[in-house]
Scaffold this motif. Structure first.
Motif: not given
Ligand code: SF4
Ligand code: SF4
Lengths: 385, 292
Positions: A162-174
């Motif tokens: 929470v508070g983190e703006a960028m979700s694409p890196p996490l999606i790539r990590e998935l």
């Protein structure tokens, strides 16, 4: 086979569709992995009681500047090159990790080798399994039935800090984690993996379902990248139609095949149906609107467990989808096997890609913004007429 | 400036319908739509034949960041750019996938043939429209575009300027879904966030994350519990959670066909059935303004 489940708008029932389809496929004997790509608001796990096998923190790359090696004010190449203002000069190089996109340019550019890759935590990734109960075995078609155990369903979930703006890196990590999982090793205890291996009919290929975040920008694009097929979920309302149009444009931009599921069919009017017909986009299923279904979903229960008509609806959806996707594959093969098949192939791809081949708009001019403006224009003309 | 942001986490809870109801009632205001990814409010605020005066919607291009452009004539197919790009935006056979380009400039920097240059990027448009609810600032991010956060910031800046020009003190904003960059851009330094939720397991989970986000950015928040009667037990659980976590409940609405019917007609629910809905929304405004 990777199937993405997406929609322009939130709340149309993407997650409901994802979890129920996953459960249906798992019961039908397919090894299924459900990837919850909506890392900002992950919900898929609420519908299952997964046994979590592991939780890992997910990291995004950021630069670490070794000030003893930094050349200093005369250089500042990293500051000049970084397009995201993640590095600034204040007597020494200062880093703003939240602004960093992890492109690596500063490390590439630094002539002194003073910048190395470090990481920061952006969220977590969790892997779990769900043992689908065999109680509903009657819903399994005979050729796929296995009496004792139904196969486990794998659930891969990301959760953005929470508070983190960028979700694409996490999606790539998935997706990175998904690749690492052995197809049949369910990541739990060896014994259980063994059992699963036995129970999964080998002739069925693995199916990966991706529950995508809403919208049309980077998080969705990242989630849909490379999917074999995308199911767009919409509802028959003005908001539903407008957001569906945006989603369709997105898929056309990415040149990926797709079809539409109309959820809560019967709640609004016909405009979604009419538009889809005019665009020759395949409707994969119409899932009826019902108060009962809403209550079941509210509780976090699976529709296909609670309501027999939903079981049928999902079975029909999968049949239709499977038919389209296999057709699409034959098309691709035909295309590569030469001229003779190419006429047939292009006829098929017309139906598979819907409008992609026959009613494809001029992408340069038919951008979302242009259409938005055109809609406003026609609204004002209508008023004036 | 008193800015009220309406958000809901995932969506489907009736956020935009509630925003439309608030737009049609309460004090004179500027209306902003920060759901730049999939804006819907204009479908109510600017429907056909509902008070649109031609020429009053002005469109403005929105440029932000850069994009790589490849000159195939200069490209020697060395493959360095493909190797170095962290975003998979250059294929093995050296084709650019513009939807995946982050605009970082790595490829232009490493290309030994100078075949790639960085270009200013048109990411979308923003609009200023005169509506029956007041001036509305809205936007449309291009398909598969980046920089939604910056477009949100643009919408907010213009809304603020417009309110000042018009001597207005209230801005009502329809917010984006999720908790990521566009939401953060909408939330920072907002006077108050109205969280629209419903009694479902998923919505409760989303609400908990969005509350955490508002606290992280120190923005006061209040809940509007929509469709409160669809699951009484879960509604009780939500109220209890709010009480425990000091989240004030600004109002509760029951489930109704009215929202869908109003939407089909291009109306705010307070215009569709004023007797039933106007007093409730006026009451909601009163509660909210007292806290702003
Ligand atoms: S990795 Fe890219 S975005 Fe991050 S600091 Fe370096 S140049 Fe800037
Ligand atoms: S600008 Fe960056 S993201 Fe875009 S193609 Fe070049 S290296 Fe990749």
């Amino acid at each position: 086979m990777h199937i993405a489940i997406a929609s322009g708008k939130g709340g149309t029932g993407k997650t409901t569709l994802s979890v129920n389809l996953a459960a249906h496929l798992s019961r039908s004997g397919f090894p299924v992995t459900l990837v919850d790509c909506d890392v900002e608001e992950p919900n898929a796990h609420l519908f299952f009681q997964p046994q979590w096998a592991w939780t890992r923190t997910a990291h995004a790359p950021v630069p670490a500047v070794d000030s003893s090696r930094c050349i200093g004010e005369t250089c500042r190449i990293c500051v000049t090159e970084c397009r995201f203002k993640a590095l600034i000069w204040m007597g020494e190089i200062m880093e703003f990790p939240e602004l960093c996109h992890g492109c690596g340019l500063c490390m590439e550019a630094c002539p002194a080798g003073a910048i190395t890759e470090s990481t920061r935590v952006i969220g977590t990734v969790q892997m779990g399994t769900v043992q689908m109960d065999a109680v509903r075995a009657e819903s399994i078609s005979p050729q796929n039935s296995h009496t004792a155990d139904t196969p486990a369903l794998r659930l891969l979930t990301g959760s953005l800090r929470v508070g983190e703006a960028m979700s694409p890196p996490l999606i790539r990590e998935l997706f990175g984690q998904l690749e690492q999982l052995d197809q049949l090793d369910m990541g739990v205890h060896a014994g259980q993996a063994e059992r699963i291996r036995v129970s999964v009919p080998r002739r069925n290929e693995e199916i990966v379902l991706r529950d995508c975040p809403p919208g049309t920008s980077c998080p969705v694009i990242t989630s849909m990248d490379g999917a074999d097929y995308t199911i767009l979920v919409t509802e028959p309302t003005p908001f539903g139609l407008h957001d569906l149009q945006l989603a369709v444009e997105t898929l056309r931009t990415l040149k990926q095949p797709f079809g539409v599921v109309i959820n809560r069919s019967g709640m609004g009017d016909n405009r979604v149906d009419e538009w889809l017909a005019a665009q020759a986009i395949p409707v994969l299923a119409r899932i009826p609107h019902s108060q009962q279904a809403a209550t079941v979903c509210a509780e976090g229960q699976l529709l296909i467990n609670a309501l027999p008509q939903m079981r049928d609806a999902y079975a029909a959806l999968w049949e239709r989808l499977h038919q389209i996707v296999t057709q699409g594959r034959n098309t691709t093969e035909a295309e590569t096997t030469g001229e003779a098949a190419s006429a047939k192939a292009s006829a098929l791809s017309t139906t598979i890609h819907g409008v992609k081949t026959n009613a494809r708009p001029d992408t340069e001019t038919d951008t979302k913004a242009a259409r938005h403006a055109a809609a406003l224009q026609s609204a004002s003309e209508a008023h004036h007429a | 400036m008193r800015e009220l942001l309406v958000i809901s986490g995932k969506g489907g809870t009736g956020k935009t319908s509630i925003t439309a109801g608030l737009a049609a009632t309460g004090p004179a205001k500027v209306v902003a739509d920060c759901d730049v990814d999939a804006a819907d409010l204009h479908l109510i605020a600017l429907p056909q034949a509902q008070g649109v005066v031609p020429g009053t919607t002005q469109a403005h291009p929105f440029h932000s960041g850069q994009r790589a452009v490849l000159d195939p004539d200069q490209c020697t197919q060395c493959g360095i750019c493909h190797e170095k790009c962290h975003f998979n935006a250059i294929t093995e056979d050296i084709r650019l996938r513009p939807e995946y380009c982050e605009g970082c400039g790595m490829c232009a920097y490493v290309c030994p043939a100078g075949a790639i240059r960085m270009q200013e990027r048109l990411c979308g448009q923003w609009f200023r429209s005169e509506t029956r609810f007041g001036t509305m600032i809205h936007a449309a991010l291009g398909i598969a575009e980046e920089n939604s956060g910056k477009l949100v910031t643009t919408v907010r800046t213009v809304s603020g300027d417009t309110a000042r020009e018009q001597g207005l003190d209230v801005i009502l904003t329809d917010g984006p879904p999720g908790i990521g960059c566009p939401v953060i851009a909408s939330l920072t330094n907002t006077r108050m966030a109205l969280l629209v939720s419903e009694p479902t397991r998923s919505a409760l989970h989303d609400l908990q994350r969005i509350v955490e986000l508002t606290r992280h950015f120190r923005v006061p928040a209040a809940l509007l519990l929509n469709k409160a009667d669809i699951h009484p037990a879960l509604a009780d659980e939500m109220r209890a959670w709010c009480a425990e976590n000091n989240l004030p409940v600004a109002g509760e609405f029951g489930w109704t066909e009215d929202f869908t019917q109003a939407q089909l007609l291009g109306l705010a629910v307070t215009e569709y059935r004023p007797d039933a809905w106007k007093p409730r929304f006026e009451q909601l405004w009163e509660t909210l303004l007292a806290r702003m």
